[in-house]
Design an enzyme around this catalytic site. Structure first.
Site, PDB file in Angstrom:
ATOM      1  N   HIS A   1       0.819  -1.219   0.000  1.00 22.90           N
ATOM      2  CA  HIS A   1       0.000   0.000   0.000  1.00 22.90           C
ATOM      3  C   HIS A   1       0.849   1.262   0.000  1.00 22.90           C
ATOM      4  O   HIS A   1       1.207   1.734  -1.041  1.00 22.90           O
ATOM      5  CB  HIS A   1      -1.051   0.009   1.102  1.00 22.90           C
ATOM      6  CG  HIS A   1      -2.062  -1.064   0.907  1.00 22.90           C
ATOM      7  ND1 HIS A   1      -2.961  -1.022  -0.117  1.00 22.90           N
ATOM      8  CD2 HIS A   1      -2.276  -2.219   1.566  1.00 22.90           C
ATOM      9  CE1 HIS A   1      -3.709  -2.111  -0.086  1.00 22.90           C
ATOM     10  NE2 HIS A   1      -3.308  -2.862   0.930  1.00 22.90           N
TER      11      HIS A   1
ATOM     12  N   ASP B   1      -6.582  -7.799  -2.800  1.00 21.66           N
ATOM     13  CA  ASP B   1      -7.658  -8.719  -2.421  1.00 21.66           C
ATOM     14  C   ASP B   1      -8.401  -9.172  -3.679  1.00 21.66           C
ATOM     15  O   ASP B   1      -9.512  -8.720  -3.941  1.00 21.66           O
ATOM     16  CB  ASP B   1      -8.646  -8.029  -1.474  1.00 21.66           C
ATOM     17  CG  ASP B   1      -7.976  -7.513  -0.220  1.00 21.66           C
ATOM     18  OD1 ASP B   1      -7.263  -8.301   0.426  1.00 21.66           O
ATOM     19  OD2 ASP B   1      -8.162  -6.332   0.118  1.00 21.66           O
ATOM     20  N   PRO B   2      -7.823 -10.091  -4.463  1.00 25.47           N
ATOM     21  CA  PRO B   2      -8.443 -10.427  -5.753  1.00 25.47           C
ATOM     22  C   PRO B   2      -9.849 -11.002  -5.649  1.00 25.47           C
ATOM     23  O   PRO B   2     -10.648 -10.809  -6.552  1.00 25.47           O
ATOM     24  CB  PRO B   2      -7.472 -11.442  -6.366  1.00 25.47           C
ATOM     25  CG  PRO B   2      -6.631 -11.924  -5.251  1.00 25.47           C
ATOM     26  CD  PRO B   2      -6.599 -10.851  -4.212  1.00 25.47           C
TER      27      PRO B   2
ATOM     28  N   GLN C   1     -12.107 -10.066  -3.488  1.00 24.87           N
ATOM     29  CA  GLN C   1     -13.016  -8.973  -3.150  1.00 24.87           C
ATOM     30  C   GLN C   1     -13.091  -7.930  -4.266  1.00 24.87           C
ATOM     31  O   GLN C   1     -14.136  -7.357  -4.523  1.00 24.87           O
ATOM     32  CB  GLN C   1     -12.565  -8.302  -1.858  1.00 24.87           C
ATOM     33  CG  GLN C   1     -13.509  -7.218  -1.374  1.00 24.87           C
ATOM     34  CD  GLN C   1     -13.093  -6.679  -0.014  1.00 24.87           C
ATOM     35  OE1 GLN C   1     -12.139  -7.119   0.591  1.00 24.87           O
ATOM     36  NE2 GLN C   1     -13.827  -5.703   0.460  1.00 24.87           N
TER      37      GLN C   1
END
Length: 91
Positions: free
Chosen positions: A26, A82-83, A85
């Protein structure tokens, strides 16, 4: 060691990540700490960024600092985070 750091919370968490990590996930809050950006640049600490995830949760896509970090020479990569999601393709 590659923690989620700089996505939310206190930007000072990035200082701990700088001192202890081989990379971070991030790092959007680095945009608020130019000195830390410079230290991440000098140490070549990779920042894996997830613009789709950040757009849904914290920071609009057009405000994501990935292009700025890339232009400044930081080691940045794009990540899905988060693939399951944030799955945006038919596959």
């Amino acid at each position: 060691f590659r923690p989620h750091s700089g996505e939310a919370g206190d930007p000072d968490h990035l200082i701990s990540a700088y001192l202890t990590s081989q990379g971070i996930n991030h790092g959007v809050l680095l945009r608020k700490l130019p000195v830390m950006q410079y230290l991440f640049y000098l140490a070549k600490i990779p920042v894996s960024m997830s613009p789709l995830s950040n757009n849904a949760l914290f920071l609009s896509f057009d405000r994501n600092p990935f292009p700025d970090y890339f232009q400044r020479g930081l080691v940045v990569t794009l990540s899905t985070d988060d693939p399951l999601q944030f799955h945006y393709t038919r596959e």
